[in-house]
Design a protein around this motif. Structure first.
Motif, PDB file in Angstrom:
ATOM      1  N   PHE A   1       0.849  -1.202   0.000  1.00  0.00           N
ATOM      2  CA  PHE A   1       0.000   0.000   0.000  1.00  0.00           C
ATOM      3  C   PHE A   1       0.883   1.250   0.000  1.00  0.00           C
ATOM      4  N   PHE A   2       0.252   2.374  -0.285  1.00  0.00           N
ATOM      5  CA  PHE A   2       0.974   3.643  -0.314  1.00  0.00           C
ATOM      6  C   PHE A   2       0.637   4.459   0.930  1.00  0.00           C
ATOM      7  N   VAL A   3       1.651   5.160   1.435  1.00  0.00           N
ATOM      8  CA  VAL A   3       1.506   5.988   2.620  1.00  0.00           C
ATOM      9  C   VAL A   3       1.681   7.443   2.190  1.00  0.00           C
ATOM     10  N   VAL A   4       0.704   8.257   2.557  1.00  0.00           N
ATOM     11  CA  VAL A   4       0.792   9.694   2.291  1.00  0.00           C
ATOM     12  C   VAL A   4       0.667  10.411   3.626  1.00  0.00           C
ATOM     13  N   GLN A   5       1.586  11.309   3.892  1.00  0.00           N
ATOM     14  CA  GLN A   5       1.431  12.172   5.058  1.00  0.00           C
ATOM     15  C   GLN A   5       1.137  13.575   4.566  1.00  0.00           C
ATOM     16  N   ALA A   6       0.146  14.217   5.176  1.00  0.00           N
ATOM     17  CA  ALA A   6      -0.222  15.584   4.811  1.00  0.00           C
ATOM     18  C   ALA A   6      -0.366  16.378   6.098  1.00  0.00           C
ATOM     19  N   SER A   7       0.095  17.622   6.088  1.00  0.00           N
ATOM     20  CA  SER A   7       0.157  18.394   7.330  1.00  0.00           C
ATOM     21  C   SER A   7      -0.137  19.863   7.069  1.00  0.00           C
ATOM     22  N   ALA A   8      -0.482  20.557   8.145  1.00  0.00           N
ATOM     23  CA  ALA A   8      -0.577  22.022   8.159  1.00  0.00           C
ATOM     24  C   ALA A   8      -0.210  22.440   9.572  1.00  0.00           C
ATOM     25  N   THR A   9       0.833  23.225   9.706  1.00  0.00           N
ATOM     26  CA  THR A   9       1.434  23.551  11.014  1.00  0.00           C
ATOM     27  C   THR A   9       1.526  22.283  11.865  1.00  0.00           C
ATOM     28  N   THR A  10       0.815  22.207  13.012  1.00  0.00           N
ATOM     29  CA  THR A  10       0.989  21.005  13.850  1.00  0.00           C
ATOM     30  C   THR A  10       0.010  19.889  13.481  1.00  0.00           C
ATOM     31  N   LYS A  11      -1.027  20.178  12.693  1.00  0.00           N
ATOM     32  CA  LYS A  11      -1.988  19.125  12.323  1.00  0.00           C
ATOM     33  C   LYS A  11      -1.339  18.200  11.306  1.00  0.00           C
ATOM     34  N   THR A  12      -1.592  16.920  11.447  1.00  0.00           N
ATOM     35  CA  THR A  12      -1.032  15.987  10.468  1.00  0.00           C
ATOM     36  C   THR A  12      -1.944  14.781  10.327  1.00  0.00           C
ATOM     37  N   SER A  13      -1.968  14.219   9.138  1.00  0.00           N
ATOM     38  CA  SER A  13      -2.738  12.997   8.891  1.00  0.00           C
ATOM     39  C   SER A  13      -1.895  12.017   8.092  1.00  0.00           C
ATOM     40  N   PHE A  14      -2.094  10.745   8.398  1.00  0.00           N
ATOM     41  CA  PHE A  14      -1.541   9.672   7.579  1.00  0.00           C
ATOM     42  C   PHE A  14      -2.673   9.031   6.805  1.00  0.00           C
ATOM     43  N   PHE A  15      -2.465   8.867   5.497  1.00  0.00           N
ATOM     44  CA  PHE A  15      -3.428   8.180   4.632  1.00  0.00           C
ATOM     45  C   PHE A  15      -2.772   6.904   4.143  1.00  0.00           C
ATOM     46  N   PHE A  16      -3.486   5.803   4.225  1.00  0.00           N
ATOM     47  CA  PHE A  16      -3.001   4.536   3.681  1.00  0.00           C
ATOM     48  C   PHE A  16      -3.893   4.176   2.499  1.00  0.00           C
ATOM     49  N   LEU A  17      -3.272   4.027   1.333  1.00  0.00           N
ATOM     50  CA  LEU A  17      -4.019   3.732   0.106  1.00  0.00           C
ATOM     51  C   LEU A  17      -3.709   2.316  -0.318  1.00  0.00           C
ATOM     52  N   GLU A  18      -4.721   1.477  -0.272  1.00  0.00           N
ATOM     53  CA  GLU A  18      -4.553   0.102  -0.736  1.00  0.00           C
ATOM     54  C   GLU A  18      -5.228  -0.025  -2.090  1.00  0.00           C
ATOM     55  N   PRO A  19      -4.637  -0.796  -3.001  1.00  0.00           N
ATOM     56  CA  PRO A  19      -5.257  -0.951  -4.313  1.00  0.00           C
ATOM     57  C   PRO A  19      -6.706  -1.457  -4.170  1.00  0.00           C
ATOM     58  N   LYS A  20      -7.615  -0.855  -4.905  1.00  0.00           N
ATOM     59  CA  LYS A  20      -9.023  -1.276  -4.975  1.00  0.00           C
ATOM     60  C   LYS A  20      -9.736  -1.272  -3.631  1.00  0.00           C
ATOM     61  N   LYS A  21      -9.259  -0.455  -2.683  1.00  0.00           N
ATOM     62  CA  LYS A  21      -9.954  -0.363  -1.396  1.00  0.00           C
ATOM     63  C   LYS A  21     -10.168   1.092  -1.048  1.00  0.00           C
ATOM     64  N   ASN A  22     -11.004   1.324  -0.027  1.00  0.00           N
ATOM     65  CA  ASN A  22     -11.161   2.677   0.488  1.00  0.00           C
ATOM     66  C   ASN A  22      -9.831   3.165   1.055  1.00  0.00           C
ATOM     67  N   VAL A  23      -9.684   4.476   1.065  1.00  0.00           N
ATOM     68  CA  VAL A  23      -8.510   5.080   1.688  1.00  0.00           C
ATOM     69  C   VAL A  23      -8.827   5.281   3.175  1.00  0.00           C
ATOM     70  N   SER A  24      -7.932   4.853   4.044  1.00  0.00           N
ATOM     71  CA  SER A  24      -8.110   5.044   5.478  1.00  0.00           C
ATOM     72  C   SER A  24      -7.120   6.100   5.956  1.00  0.00           C
ATOM     73  N   PHE A  25      -7.522   6.812   7.004  1.00  0.00           N
ATOM     74  CA  PHE A  25      -6.586   7.811   7.530  1.00  0.00           C
ATOM     75  C   PHE A  25      -6.708   7.959   9.033  1.00  0.00           C
ATOM     76  N   LEU A  26      -5.623   8.448   9.611  1.00  0.00           N
ATOM     77  CA  LEU A  26      -5.547   8.849  11.013  1.00  0.00           C
ATOM     78  C   LEU A  26      -5.299  10.350  11.046  1.00  0.00           C
ATOM     79  N   SER A  27      -5.961  11.050  11.954  1.00  0.00           N
ATOM     80  CA  SER A  27      -5.755  12.491  12.092  1.00  0.00           C
ATOM     81  C   SER A  27      -5.230  12.816  13.469  1.00  0.00           C
TER      82      SER A  27
END
Ligand SMILES: [Zn+2]
Length: 212
Positions: free
Chosen positions: A165-191
């Motif tokens: 799967f692919f891992v994407v981290q996205a942030s703004a100042t101190t806020k951050t989220s991790f997104f896990f993208l699995e082929p043919k599945k929903n994208v899940s994230f932690l905030s």
């Protein structure tokens, strides 16, 4: 697996009592065998040895915030192409679970559980803006493929057992989220939030002179 359940290791019969209200996986403390409930073949964790790295945290370390102490009970280590991430599973308040993400001494804390991402997965790119709500937009920091995954201790609710799967981290100042993208599945994230190690006030850690 639920808090208080006792599971016997299928390889060596060591007994393990579940600490978390909901637990996806326990790694046998005697022999390293993965203990989990029967799942579909697709989601069966593949046994993988935990590699050595430079973390100073271990299962049994605590992190002491002013109102609450967290105990590290498990670890998911993601080997990315250019990086690694440890997702430490911490127990607090009689079986509740939160996640602390660590890489090269930087930390983020995630009090909420995994959620499904309702936005467009095409937004999840380095440098692109990700709309989380009307108030919050994050900027993608990187996209990395997870090439290996290993576990230790007890792991709370977690759905990612197979690399690829692919891992994407996205942030703004101190806020951050991790997104896990699995082929043919929903994208899940932690905030959650980026947090300094000093604020987490770790105790019972590995001292530098204990590193082997
Ligand atoms: Zn065992």
């Amino acid at each position: 697996m639920k808090r208080g359940d006792v599971h016997s290791c299928p390889s060596c019969n060591t007994l393990h009592t579940v600490t978390l209200i909901e637990s996806s996986l326990i790694v046998c403390k005697s022999c390293g065998t993965y203990i989990h409930e029967a799942t579909g073949d697709e989601n069966t964790p593949e046994q993988s040895k935990m590699p050595d790295d430079w973390t100073f945290l271990k299962i049994g370390s605590t992190c002491e915030l002013p109102q609450q102490t967290f105990h590290l009970v498990g670890r998911c280590r993601l080997q990315l192409r250019n990086d690694y991430k440890n997702f430490w599973c911490a127990e607090y308040g009689r079986g509740k679970c939160l996640w602390i993400a660590e890489s090269f001494g930087s930390f983020s804390i995630f009090l909420s559980a995994w959620e499904k991402f309702a936005g467009d997965p095409a937004q999840l790119r380095a440098g692109a803006s990700v709309k989380m709500s009307n108030e919050l937009k994050l900027i993608g920091e990187y996209v990395e493929k997870c090439e290996g995954i290993s576990f230790a201790g007890e792991i709370g609710a977690w759905n990612f057992f197979t690399p690829g799967f692919f891992v994407v981290q996205a942030s703004a100042t101190t806020k951050t989220s991790f997104f896990f993208l699995e082929p043919k599945k929903n994208v899940s994230f932690l905030s959650g939030e980026k947090i300094l190690a000093e604020r987490l006030n770790f105790k019972n850690t590995i001292e530098w002179n204990e590193w082997k």
